[in-house]
Design an enzyme around this catalytic site. Structure first.
Site, PDB file in Angstrom:
ATOM      1  N   GLY A  49      -3.065  -7.285  30.736  1.00 30.80           N
ATOM      2  CA  GLY A  49      -2.661  -5.893  30.875  1.00 30.80           C
ATOM      3  C   GLY A  49      -3.012  -5.376  32.269  1.00 30.80           C
ATOM      4  O   GLY A  49      -2.516  -5.940  33.246  1.00 30.80           O
ATOM      5  N   SER A 116      -4.924 -13.463  33.224  1.00 28.37           N
ATOM      6  CA  SER A 116      -4.457 -12.303  33.962  1.00 28.37           C
ATOM      7  C   SER A 116      -5.562 -11.228  33.939  1.00 28.37           C
ATOM      8  O   SER A 116      -6.704 -11.510  34.296  1.00 28.37           O
ATOM      9  CB  SER A 116      -3.139 -11.811  33.372  1.00 28.37           C
ATOM     10  OG  SER A 116      -2.488 -10.924  34.237  1.00 28.37           O
ATOM     11  N   TRP A 117      -5.260  -9.993  33.497  1.00 28.89           N
ATOM     12  CA  TRP A 117      -6.320  -8.992  33.342  1.00 28.89           C
ATOM     13  C   TRP A 117      -7.404  -9.504  32.399  1.00 28.89           C
ATOM     14  O   TRP A 117      -8.582  -9.178  32.545  1.00 28.89           O
ATOM     15  CB  TRP A 117      -5.731  -7.677  32.833  1.00 28.89           C
ATOM     16  CG  TRP A 117      -6.739  -6.739  32.227  1.00 28.89           C
ATOM     17  CD1 TRP A 117      -6.867  -6.405  30.922  1.00 28.89           C
ATOM     18  CD2 TRP A 117      -7.775  -6.020  32.919  1.00 28.89           C
ATOM     19  NE1 TRP A 117      -7.908  -5.521  30.742  1.00 28.89           N
ATOM     20  CE2 TRP A 117      -8.481  -5.265  31.958  1.00 28.89           C
ATOM     21  CE3 TRP A 117      -8.166  -5.938  34.258  1.00 28.89           C
ATOM     22  CZ2 TRP A 117      -9.551  -4.445  32.282  1.00 28.89           C
ATOM     23  CZ3 TRP A 117      -9.233  -5.121  34.598  1.00 28.89           C
ATOM     24  CH2 TRP A 117      -9.913  -4.382  33.617  1.00 28.89           C
ATOM     25  N   ASP A 279       2.545 -18.316  41.078  1.00 28.38           N
ATOM     26  CA  ASP A 279       2.255 -17.082  40.357  1.00 28.38           C
ATOM     27  C   ASP A 279       2.428 -15.905  41.308  1.00 28.38           C
ATOM     28  O   ASP A 279       1.670 -15.755  42.266  1.00 28.38           O
ATOM     29  CB  ASP A 279       0.825 -17.128  39.806  1.00 28.38           C
ATOM     30  CG  ASP A 279       0.505 -15.968  38.875  1.00 28.38           C
ATOM     31  OD1 ASP A 279       1.190 -14.932  38.955  1.00 28.38           O
ATOM     32  OD2 ASP A 279      -0.444 -16.100  38.082  1.00 28.38           O
ATOM     33  N   HIS A 307       3.363 -17.217  36.544  1.00 29.90           N
ATOM     34  CA  HIS A 307       2.268 -16.481  35.922  1.00 29.90           C
ATOM     35  C   HIS A 307       2.159 -16.701  34.422  1.00 29.90           C
ATOM     36  O   HIS A 307       1.059 -16.668  33.863  1.00 29.90           O
ATOM     37  CB  HIS A 307       2.458 -14.984  36.186  1.00 29.90           C
ATOM     38  CG  HIS A 307       1.369 -14.130  35.617  1.00 29.90           C
ATOM     39  ND1 HIS A 307       0.071 -14.174  36.075  1.00 29.90           N
ATOM     40  CD2 HIS A 307       1.381 -13.201  34.603  1.00 29.90           C
ATOM     41  CE1 HIS A 307      -0.673 -13.317  35.390  1.00 29.90           C
ATOM     42  NE2 HIS A 307       0.091 -12.726  34.494  1.00 29.90           N
TER      43      HIS A 307
END
Length: 328
Positions: A49, A116-117, A279, A307
Site C-alpha cells: 500500500g 512493497s510497503w 521494478d 514489481h
C-alpha cells in the site's frame, strides 16, 4: 547474489480456519485471519500500500502443513474498520498492531513476510522488536523516501513510460500537475461523475502499466469497461488518501530512509530479499542499498520481473524463501 529463475508454484488454495476483528484502539478494529496448521510455525503476511489489503492468493506463499499462516488488513485497509480512517493511523500504530497480534495469539517469535510497503513495515517492526522475529522475507524494497515517492507519481517512471505518462496526466489540468497525487485525489472524489470516471481510467491504467515487466493487456482492456473502472476506482479512493497521508508525513519516520539506516539492529536475523530487476514501482536502487547495508541477507535480483509478486520468477523466489525458513 543469484539471478536465476527457478521453477516453483504457489501452494494450493486454502481457506481460513478463523477470522476476527481485533480492537487495537478506540477507533480501529483490524481484520485478522489464520489458515494452515493450527499448531504450526507462525508466519505473518504484511501487505502493501499504504492502504492496500490482503487477498486469498497471499495465503499461498506458505506450506499449509507446516505454517500457521496469519494475514491481517492494516488500519483503514481491506476488511478492517472503519474503512480509510486516517486518525490514529501511522507507521508506528501499524507496528504496534503487529505486536498486538503476536501477543493476542500468544506467539513467541515468528517469520515476517512483506512486500512493497509491506517490506517497509516489516523492517520497521523488526527494528523495533528484533527479539520477536525469527526470519524476514522482503520483496520489492520500499523505504518511502522522498525520491521514491516522487519517482512513481511525479518524475521518474514518466521517463520510462513517456507515452503512458501522457495518458496519466491528461485528466489533470496543467496548473495542478506539480502535485499529481493530491490532484488525483481531488478528481477521484469530485462530485462530477465524468471527472471521476476519466481520472479513474487514467489512474487504473497507470497502475497496471508500471506494475509488471510485460503489460497485462487483458487487465488493461478492463479499464475500457466503465463499471469495472469505477469499481476499481472505489478501491483507489481508499488507497490514494491513505497513500497521500503517509507520503505527506514521510512515512512518519524521523529521517528519510530510516529503515535503511537502522539495519544494524537486525543484521543477525536471517533474511531473504527478492527484487525485480525492472521494478518501476519500487526501483532496485533501494533494494541494492539494503543489500549493501545487510550483506548477510540473501539477495535475489530476478532478471525478468517488475514489481508484481505474480511474476513467475518473483513468485518462485518467495515460495523458496518461505520454504527455507519453515525449518527454523
Amino acid at each position: 547474489m543469484s539471478v536465476d529463475k527457478p521453477e516453483r508454484e504457489l501452494y494450493p488454495d486454502i481457506e481460513p480456519y478463523t477470522t476476527e476483528h481485533l480492537k487495537v484502539s478506540e477507533i480501529h478494529h483490524i481484520y485478522i485471519e489464520q489458515c494452515g496448521n493450527r499448531s504450526g510455525k507462525p508466519v505473518l503476511y504484511v501487505h502493501g500500500g499504504p492502504g492496500g489489503g490482503t487477498t486469498p492468493r497471499d495465503r499461498r506463499f506458505f506450506d499449509p502443513e507446516v505454517y500457521r499462516i496469519i494475514l491481517f488488513d492494516q488500519r483503514g485497509s481491506g476488511k478492517s474498520t472503519p474503512a480509510a480512517e486516517l486518525e490514529d493511523n501511522t507507521t508506528w500504530d501499524l507496528v504496534a498492531d503487529m505486536e498486538k497480534i503476536r501477543v493476542h495469539f500468544n506467539i513467541d517469535r515468528w517469520v515476517v513476510f512483506g512486500g512493497s510497503w509491506g517490506s517497509t513495515l516489516s523492517l520497521a517492526y523488526a527494528e523495533t522488536h528484533p527479539d520477536r522475529v525469527k526470519a524476514l522475507v522482503l520483496r520489492g524494497i520500499y523505504a518511502i523516501r522522498r525520491c521514491e515517492r516522487n519517482w512513481i507519481y511525479q518524475d521518474g517512471a514518466s521517463i520510462i513510460f513517456p507515452d503512458k505518462w501522457e495518458d496519466f496526466i491528461k485528466p489533470i489540468p496543467k496548473a495542478e500537475r506539480g502535485e499529481m497525487i493530491n490532484a488525483y485525489y481531488r478528481h477521484l472524489t469530485s462530485d462530477n461523475k465524468e471527472s471521476r470516471l476519466q481520472a479513474a481510467k487514467a489512474w487504473s491504467t497507470w497502475e497496471m502499466v508500471i506494475s509488471r515487466l510485460l503489460i497485462d493487456e487483458e487487465m488493461l482492456n478492463r479499464t475500457n469497461n466503465d463499471d469495472w473502472t469505477l469499481g476499481f476506482a472505489r478501491l483507489e479512493w481508499l488507497v490514494i488518501p491513505y497513500f497521500s497521508h503517509y507520503a505527506a508525513h514521510g512515512g512518519f519516520f524521523e529521517s528519510d530512509g530510516q529503515v535503511l539506516n537502522e539495519v544494524d539492529k537486525i543484521r543477525h536475523i536471517p533474511c531473504t530479499i527478492v527484487q525485480g530487476r525492472y521494478d518501476v514501482v519500487c526501483p532496485p536502487e533501494t533494494a541494492w542499498l539494503l543489500h549493501k547495508k545487510w550483506p548477510e541477507a540473501e539477495f535475489y535480483m530476478v532478471p525478468d520481473a517488475g514489481h508484481s509478486n505474480r511474476e513467475p520468477g518473483t513468485t518462485a523466489r518467495l515460495v523458496y524463501a518461505s520454504d527455507k525458513y519453515k525449518t527454523l
